[in-house]
Write an enzyme that holds these catalytic residues in place. Structure first.
Site, PDB file in Angstrom:
ATOM      1  N   GLY A  51       0.799  -1.220   0.000  1.00  0.00           N
ATOM      2  CA  GLY A  51       0.000   0.000   0.000  1.00  0.00           C
ATOM      3  C   GLY A  51       0.827   1.263   0.000  1.00  0.00           C
ATOM      4  O   GLY A  51       0.536   2.218  -0.730  1.00  0.00           O
ATOM      5  N   ASP A  60      10.654  -6.872  -1.797  1.00  0.00           N
ATOM      6  CA  ASP A  60       9.386  -7.396  -1.265  1.00  0.00           C
ATOM      7  C   ASP A  60       9.341  -8.888  -1.556  1.00  0.00           C
ATOM      8  O   ASP A  60       9.621  -9.300  -2.681  1.00  0.00           O
ATOM      9  CB  ASP A  60       8.190  -6.683  -1.912  1.00  0.00           C
ATOM     10  CG  ASP A  60       6.893  -6.916  -1.164  1.00  0.00           C
ATOM     11  OD1 ASP A  60       6.479  -8.090  -1.031  1.00  0.00           O
ATOM     12  OD2 ASP A  60       6.282  -5.931  -0.704  1.00  0.00           O
ATOM     13  N   ARG A  75      -6.133  -1.119  -2.575  1.00  0.00           N
ATOM     14  CA  ARG A  75      -5.317   0.032  -2.190  1.00  0.00           C
ATOM     15  C   ARG A  75      -3.915   0.050  -2.808  1.00  0.00           C
ATOM     16  O   ARG A  75      -3.267   1.088  -2.832  1.00  0.00           O
ATOM     17  CB  ARG A  75      -5.153   0.071  -0.657  1.00  0.00           C
ATOM     18  CG  ARG A  75      -4.394  -1.144  -0.121  1.00  0.00           C
ATOM     19  CD  ARG A  75      -4.603  -1.399   1.347  1.00  0.00           C
ATOM     20  NE  ARG A  75      -3.901  -2.614   1.782  1.00  0.00           N
ATOM     21  CZ  ARG A  75      -4.346  -3.841   1.575  1.00  0.00           C
ATOM     22  NH1 ARG A  75      -5.491  -4.049   0.951  1.00  0.00           N
ATOM     23  NH2 ARG A  75      -3.646  -4.885   2.001  1.00  0.00           N
ATOM     24  N   ASN A 112       5.843  -4.375   9.397  1.00  0.00           N
ATOM     25  CA  ASN A 112       6.077  -5.032  10.682  1.00  0.00           C
ATOM     26  C   ASN A 112       7.246  -4.371  11.399  1.00  0.00           C
ATOM     27  O   ASN A 112       8.174  -3.856  10.764  1.00  0.00           O
ATOM     28  CB  ASN A 112       6.308  -6.528  10.499  1.00  0.00           C
ATOM     29  CG  ASN A 112       7.609  -6.842   9.811  1.00  0.00           C
ATOM     30  OD1 ASN A 112       8.657  -6.932  10.464  1.00  0.00           O
ATOM     31  ND2 ASN A 112       7.586  -6.981   8.493  1.00  0.00           N
ATOM     32  N   ALA A 144       9.667  -5.553  13.380  1.00  0.00           N
ATOM     33  CA  ALA A 144      10.992  -6.168  13.336  1.00  0.00           C
ATOM     34  C   ALA A 144      11.778  -5.682  12.127  1.00  0.00           C
ATOM     35  O   ALA A 144      12.962  -5.324  12.232  1.00  0.00           O
ATOM     36  CB  ALA A 144      10.861  -7.689  13.308  1.00  0.00           C
ATOM     37  N   CYS A 161      14.770   5.625  18.716  1.00  0.00           N
ATOM     38  CA  CYS A 161      14.616   6.680  19.730  1.00  0.00           C
ATOM     39  C   CYS A 161      13.137   6.954  19.992  1.00  0.00           C
ATOM     40  O   CYS A 161      12.733   7.231  21.122  1.00  0.00           O
ATOM     41  CB  CYS A 161      15.280   7.973  19.260  1.00  0.00           C
ATOM     42  SG  CYS A 161      17.074   7.943  19.146  1.00  0.00           S
ATOM     43  N   CYS A 174      -3.089  -5.147   8.167  1.00  0.00           N
ATOM     44  CA  CYS A 174      -4.280  -4.793   7.395  1.00  0.00           C
ATOM     45  C   CYS A 174      -5.225  -5.973   7.249  1.00  0.00           C
ATOM     46  O   CYS A 174      -6.439  -5.797   7.192  1.00  0.00           O
ATOM     47  CB  CYS A 174      -3.867  -4.294   6.009  1.00  0.00           C
ATOM     48  SG  CYS A 174      -2.884  -2.782   6.030  1.00  0.00           S
ATOM     49  N   CYS A 211      21.508   4.251  18.400  1.00  0.00           N
ATOM     50  CA  CYS A 211      22.352   5.404  18.063  1.00  0.00           C
ATOM     51  C   CYS A 211      22.887   6.168  19.270  1.00  0.00           C
ATOM     52  O   CYS A 211      23.808   6.976  19.130  1.00  0.00           O
ATOM     53  CB  CYS A 211      21.593   6.372  17.170  1.00  0.00           C
ATOM     54  SG  CYS A 211      20.228   7.247  17.989  1.00  0.00           S
TER      55      CYS A 211
END
Length: 257
Positions: A38, A59, A70, A128, A130, A173, A186, A246
């Protein structure tokens, strides 16, 4: 730049902030797009139409009928086709001069450590946490600006995390990896179709502005959209000196200075 390119990109060239030099920067640039769903659909299409010379799309999923509500880079004839390849076909139909490299694989740490250093800008269009954190770690490690977007139900968010700037936070952060909310998808939560187009188009705009050096990026700012009322909110976000990604290295660099 060829005569055909001068004509194709004339509406960009007419902009004082872009001009011939800015358009040439697009042509010479390499964008890494993680996710061709999307968010990745409008990102890939706008980067392609704008003339970003090289686009790598990562992907590992294939086009499904439920995506077509969408994910505008795909169509009914490509159901079952890997999304990265489908997005390449859509870009080529509009701008065949752009080199698009589709990679049908999962964006894990090893893949990102290979791909991120090659890019001028990275656009996170995944779904996601991760993978988002893996992308963030790779971008910070290799000093590459990251344009991050997310959309679920009627809620969207957008920001830029730029390790080239000392004052810019990274994704961790703002969204600490040890405080990740429950995963939402979704497929189970739903998503308002135009919302991913809005956020994805803004991600593309941020990426292009970074490449051309136009204006001030969203680094240090998190924008949130409630599409029920079409109201935007903006939150100032700061880098965390205790950030596991960081914080320690930045603190060490400041101490050396």
């Amino acid at each position: 730049m060829t005569d055909d390119q001068l004509l194709r990109y004339s509406r960009h060239i007419l902009l004082d902030e872009i001009g011939v030099e800015g358009q040439q920067r697009f042509l010479d640039s390499h964008a890494l797009v993680i996710g061709a769903g999307g968010l990745g659909s409008p990102v890939a299409l706008y980067l392609g139409t704008a003339g970003v010379g090289r686009i790598t799309i990562v992907d590992n999923d294939a086009v499904d009928l439920t995506n077509l509500q969408r994910q505008i880079a795909h169509n009914l004839a490509r159901v079952g086709t890997p999304k990265a390849q489908s997005a390449r076909e859509s870009i080529a139909a509009i701008n065949p001069d752009v080199f698009v490299r589709p990679l049908v694989l999962r964006a894990d740490a090893q893949v990102l450590d290979e791909l991120v250093p090659q890019a001028d800008v990275v656009i996170d269009c995944c779904d996601n946490f991760a993978t988002r954190h893996a992308i963030n770690r790779a971008c910070f490690a290799h000093g590459k600006p990251l344009v991050s977007g997310a959309a679920i139900r009627f809620d969207g968010q957008l920001s830029v995390f730029d390790p080239r700037r000392a004052d810019s936070p990274c994704y961790a952060c703002v969204f600490p990896p040890d405080q990740e909310p429950e995963e939402t998808h979704c497929a189970t939560m739903g998503v308002f179709a135009p919302l991913v187009g809005i956020i994805g188009a803004m991600q593309a705009a941020e990426a292009l502005r970074l490449l051309a050096g136009v204006g001030a990026s969203l680094a240090g700012r998190l924008q949130m959209l409630d599409a029920r009322s079409m109201e935007w909110q903006e939150m100032r976000v700061r880098r965390d000196l205790a950030c596991p990604v960081c914080g320690s290295r930045r603190a060490a660099g400041a101490a050396r200075d």
